[in-house]
Each structure stands twice: as C-alpha cells, then as structure tokens.
Design a protein around this motif. Structure first.
Motif: not given
Length: 207
Positions: A107-114, A140-154
C-alpha cells in the motif's frame, strides 16, 4: 553481524531471528510481552516498547544494524509504526548507527511501481476497512526518507503462513500475490548481508 530486532517475538520477527542465528549472526531481540523465542547462545532477549527511547537504547547498545518488524495488531495505536520509527531514528543517531531495515505493505507506493490488478484490489480493500494501517505505513516511510540513514524498506502484499517459495527482490514489482513469512525473513536477511537496496523500498516478487 550483530543485529537488533524490533518485534522479534512476532510471527515474522521470530522466523527472522531463527534464520539470522542459523546464518551465524548474533541477535539482540526486542520483545513486547511474552517471550516465545527459543534460547540460543548467540541470542539475547530484551523487553522493548518500540516507542520508548530508553527501551530502544538498551536494545541497540553494542549492535551493528537494526531490523523492525513492528506492525499493526489488534489494539495497537493507529500510528504505531511511524511513532516507533521517529523514536528509532533519534536513538540510532545517538548510538552512531546507520543501517536499518523495515517491513511494510505494498500500500506504500513508489514512483515507477508496477501495480497488478490483484495488488490494487487488495490494497483498496484494506484502505476501506483499515485506512489507518495504510497511512501509518506511508508515514513511517516518510520518517526514514527524511533521515540520513542507510534504510531499506521491504514491501510485501499479503503475508501467509505457508512454505517458502522462490522469490526475488525488485525495485518496483510486480508483487507476489501471497508471500510466506519465511520468504520475508530471507529477504530482510538478504538485504542486510548484501548491503543492498540502500535508501530503496524493494518489493518481494515472483522469481
């Protein structure tokens, strides 16, 4: 690798802990409530409320990376994922940690998703019945995107307690319709061990 795990006694978290230990890693497992994890010489368990900074600080002490399996269960606050992630980002910075992997839905979408028809229909259903769950995942994705961490969201569409089948991680899908929890554990461990998909949100796809 020394891995801190949030919600380690959940259905997906427990399987991840087992696989991480089997692969030779040490695990510091944050559990909330009853501890159902089997004892292991490389496993330490700590009671941890993921929205409490002191609890998270104890969990992260001496660890290399952190994995979060926190999600929505009956009675959980509407913003539990985002609240936990805000606290986690702050605590990680005080510990000098950078690597974090989190799990959420497609339900969390990213530009370019199929986006397949099944994906679209199932997420529309969840949005109608439990919109807070979808919104919390996005927040919660936006929180990580706004950080400078090396994050991955599966990202995954629908979790099932079924035997694992072959899969691959793709930047934009399309998603597998049904994903076994063991596959989720394998996918999260894969991105940690390979240090892959940094600041990306890969989808578990059919091989």
């Amino acid at each position: 690798m020394k891995i801190a795990v949030i919600a380690a006694n959940g259905r997906s978290g427990k399987l991840f802990v087992e696989q991480a230990l089997a692969n030779g890693h040490s695990v510091q497992a944050g559990v909330f409530g009853n501890n159902t994890l089997e004892p292991h010489k490389q496993l330490t368990t700590i009671q941890c409320d993921a929205t409490n900074a002191d609890d998270l600080s104890n969990l992260l002490t001496g660890q290399d990376v952190v994995v979060s399996f926190i999600g929505h269960v009956k009675g959980s606050p509407a913003h539990v994922q985002a609240d936990a992630m805000r606290t986690l980002v702050a605590v990680m910075k005080t510990h000098g940690m950078r690597r974090v992997v989190s799990l959420t839905g497609t339900g969390v979408r990213v530009a370019g998703d199929h986006i397949s028809l099944v994906d679209r229909v199932l997420n529309l259903g969840v949005s109608a019945v439990d919109p807070a769950r979808i919104n919390d995942g996005r927040d919660h994705v936006r929180v990580l995107e706004e950080s400078d961490l090396d994050w991955t969201i599966v990202r995954v569409l629908k979790l099932q307690n079924v035997s694992p089948k072959p899969f691959k991680l793709t930047p934009h899908g399309p998603t597998k319709w049904y994903v076994g929890r063991e596959e989720v554990a394998q996918a999260v461990l894969q991105v940690l061990e390979q240090h892959s998909f940094i600041q990306q949100a890969p989808i578990i796809s059919k091989l």
